[in-house]
Write a protein that holds these residues in place. Sequence first.
Motif, PDB file in Angstrom:
ATOM      1  N   LEU A 198       0.836  -1.209   0.000  1.00 37.11           N
ATOM      2  CA  LEU A 198       0.000   0.000   0.000  1.00 37.11           C
ATOM      3  C   LEU A 198       0.871   1.259   0.000  1.00 37.11           C
ATOM      4  O   LEU A 198       0.601   2.236  -0.728  1.00 37.11           O
ATOM      5  CB  LEU A 198      -0.947  -0.007   1.192  1.00 37.11           C
ATOM      6  N   LYS A 199       1.948   1.261   0.780  1.00 34.13           N
ATOM      7  CA  LYS A 199       2.887   2.395   0.792  1.00 34.13           C
ATOM      8  C   LYS A 199       3.513   2.586  -0.588  1.00 34.13           C
ATOM      9  O   LYS A 199       3.661   3.717  -1.069  1.00 34.13           O
ATOM     10  CB  LYS A 199       3.995   2.180   1.829  1.00 34.13           C
ATOM     11  N   LYS A 200       3.886   1.475  -1.197  1.00 38.23           N
ATOM     12  CA  LYS A 200       4.494   1.516  -2.526  1.00 38.23           C
ATOM     13  C   LYS A 200       3.522   2.121  -3.539  1.00 38.23           C
ATOM     14  O   LYS A 200       3.886   2.971  -4.358  1.00 38.23           O
ATOM     15  CB  LYS A 200       4.916   0.115  -2.945  1.00 38.23           C
ATOM     16  N   VAL A 201       2.266   1.704  -3.464  1.00 35.97           N
ATOM     17  CA  VAL A 201       1.239   2.218  -4.381  1.00 35.97           C
ATOM     18  C   VAL A 201       1.035   3.711  -4.150  1.00 35.97           C
ATOM     19  O   VAL A 201       0.956   4.510  -5.094  1.00 35.97           O
ATOM     20  CB  VAL A 201      -0.080   1.414  -4.222  1.00 35.97           C
ATOM     21  N   ARG A 202       0.934   4.118  -2.891  1.00 38.67           N
ATOM     22  CA  ARG A 202       0.718   5.543  -2.569  1.00 38.67           C
ATOM     23  C   ARG A 202       1.934   6.383  -3.002  1.00 38.67           C
ATOM     24  O   ARG A 202       1.786   7.507  -3.474  1.00 38.67           O
ATOM     25  CB  ARG A 202       0.427   5.705  -1.077  1.00 38.67           C
ATOM     26  N   ARG A 203       3.156   5.833  -2.825  1.00 39.71           N
ATOM     27  CA  ARG A 203       4.361   6.546  -3.262  1.00 39.71           C
ATOM     28  C   ARG A 203       4.361   6.712  -4.779  1.00 39.71           C
ATOM     29  O   ARG A 203       4.706   7.780  -5.292  1.00 39.71           O
ATOM     30  CB  ARG A 203       5.608   5.804  -2.788  1.00 39.71           C
ATOM     31  N   LYS A 204       3.955   5.681  -5.502  1.00 37.32           N
ATOM     32  CA  LYS A 204       3.861   5.790  -6.956  1.00 37.32           C
ATOM     33  C   LYS A 204       2.865   6.883  -7.361  1.00 37.32           C
ATOM     34  O   LYS A 204       3.109   7.645  -8.289  1.00 37.32           O
ATOM     35  CB  LYS A 204       3.432   4.446  -7.572  1.00 37.32           C
ATOM     36  N   ILE A 205       1.757   6.932  -6.648  1.00 43.60           N
ATOM     37  CA  ILE A 205       0.740   7.954  -6.956  1.00 43.60           C
ATOM     38  C   ILE A 205       1.304   9.351  -6.683  1.00 43.60           C
ATOM     39  O   ILE A 205       1.133  10.276  -7.488  1.00 43.60           O
ATOM     40  CB  ILE A 205      -0.551   7.690  -6.158  1.00 43.60           C
ATOM     41  N   ARG A 206       1.999   9.519  -5.540  1.00 42.05           N
ATOM     42  CA  ARG A 206       2.605  10.829  -5.217  1.00 42.05           C
ATOM     43  C   ARG A 206       3.656  11.203  -6.257  1.00 42.05           C
ATOM     44  O   ARG A 206       3.730  12.366  -6.693  1.00 42.05           O
ATOM     45  CB  ARG A 206       3.234  10.796  -3.822  1.00 42.05           C
ATOM     46  N   ASN A 207       4.474  10.257  -6.658  1.00 45.87           N
ATOM     47  CA  ASN A 207       5.496  10.525  -7.677  1.00 45.87           C
ATOM     48  C   ASN A 207       4.854  10.926  -8.996  1.00 45.87           C
ATOM     49  O   ASN A 207       5.340  11.824  -9.690  1.00 45.87           O
ATOM     50  CB  ASN A 207       6.389   9.305  -7.881  1.00 45.87           C
ATOM     51  N   LYS A 208       3.775  10.221  -9.336  1.00 54.68           N
ATOM     52  CA  LYS A 208       3.065  10.543 -10.585  1.00 54.68           C
ATOM     53  C   LYS A 208       2.520  11.969 -10.529  1.00 54.68           C
ATOM     54  O   LYS A 208       2.668  12.747 -11.483  1.00 54.68           O
ATOM     55  CB  LYS A 208       1.935   9.537 -10.791  1.00 54.68           C
ATOM     56  N   GLN A 209       1.915  12.342  -9.411  1.00 54.03           N
ATOM     57  CA  GLN A 209       1.377  13.707  -9.260  1.00 54.03           C
ATOM     58  C   GLN A 209       2.500  14.740  -9.259  1.00 54.03           C
ATOM     59  O   GLN A 209       2.383  15.809  -9.860  1.00 54.03           O
ATOM     60  CB  GLN A 209       0.557  13.815  -7.973  1.00 54.03           C
ATOM     61  N   SER A 210       3.583  14.400  -8.577  1.00 51.96           N
ATOM     62  CA  SER A 210       4.732  15.313  -8.546  1.00 51.96           C
ATOM     63  C   SER A 210       5.302  15.515  -9.945  1.00 51.96           C
ATOM     64  O   SER A 210       5.639  16.642 -10.334  1.00 51.96           O
ATOM     65  CB  SER A 210       5.794  14.752  -7.599  1.00 51.96           C
ATOM     66  N   ALA A 211       5.389  14.441 -10.718  1.00 53.58           N
ATOM     67  CA  ALA A 211       5.893  14.551 -12.094  1.00 53.58           C
ATOM     68  C   ALA A 211       4.953  15.397 -12.945  1.00 53.58           C
ATOM     69  O   ALA A 211       5.404  16.225 -13.756  1.00 53.58           O
ATOM     70  CB  ALA A 211       6.068  13.161 -12.701  1.00 53.58           C
TER      71      ALA A 211
END
Length: 165
Positions: A37-50
């Motif tokens: 779940l942390k990995k998924v949320r980090r991917k989402i944050r990275n995607k938004q940041s990008a």
Amino acid sequence: SDFPELVLTEEERQLLEKEGVSLPTCLPLTKAEEQLLKKVRRKIRNKQSAQDSRRRRKIYVDGLENRVAACTAQNHELEKKVQQLQQQNTSLLEQLQKLQALVRQYTAITTTGKTRVMVMVLSFCLILSPSICSFGSREPQPELRVLSRQIREIPNEVAPDVQDD
């Protein structure tokens, strides 16, 4: 069930489905499930940041392009103005040279005439200056007598008033 329900956003659900992972709907999660779940949320944050980074970069590049366009337009205007001013400067220099030539001709002509007039006025003043001095003074001027040789040779008894003066 005494445990609260696991709340996932739509984006988190889609990413979990994409990876082929399903999480239980109630808490507690296992250690592996929490890390997933942390990995998924980090991917989402990275995607938004990008996405935010791309959006900011696009805004910055658009601003730079606008500034380049404005500076280019201003540069063209200034080049036209410089060319205009150079032409005006050339024209003014030609006019100045013409005026200087005219002034030289005029001063050459008028200088000789003025010089003549000044010489005449000065001569007239020098001729009249003794007369003007005698008109200005209120004291009587002594008579100017020229003694000739004959009068000087006369003895003192004959002409006593001449020696007194």
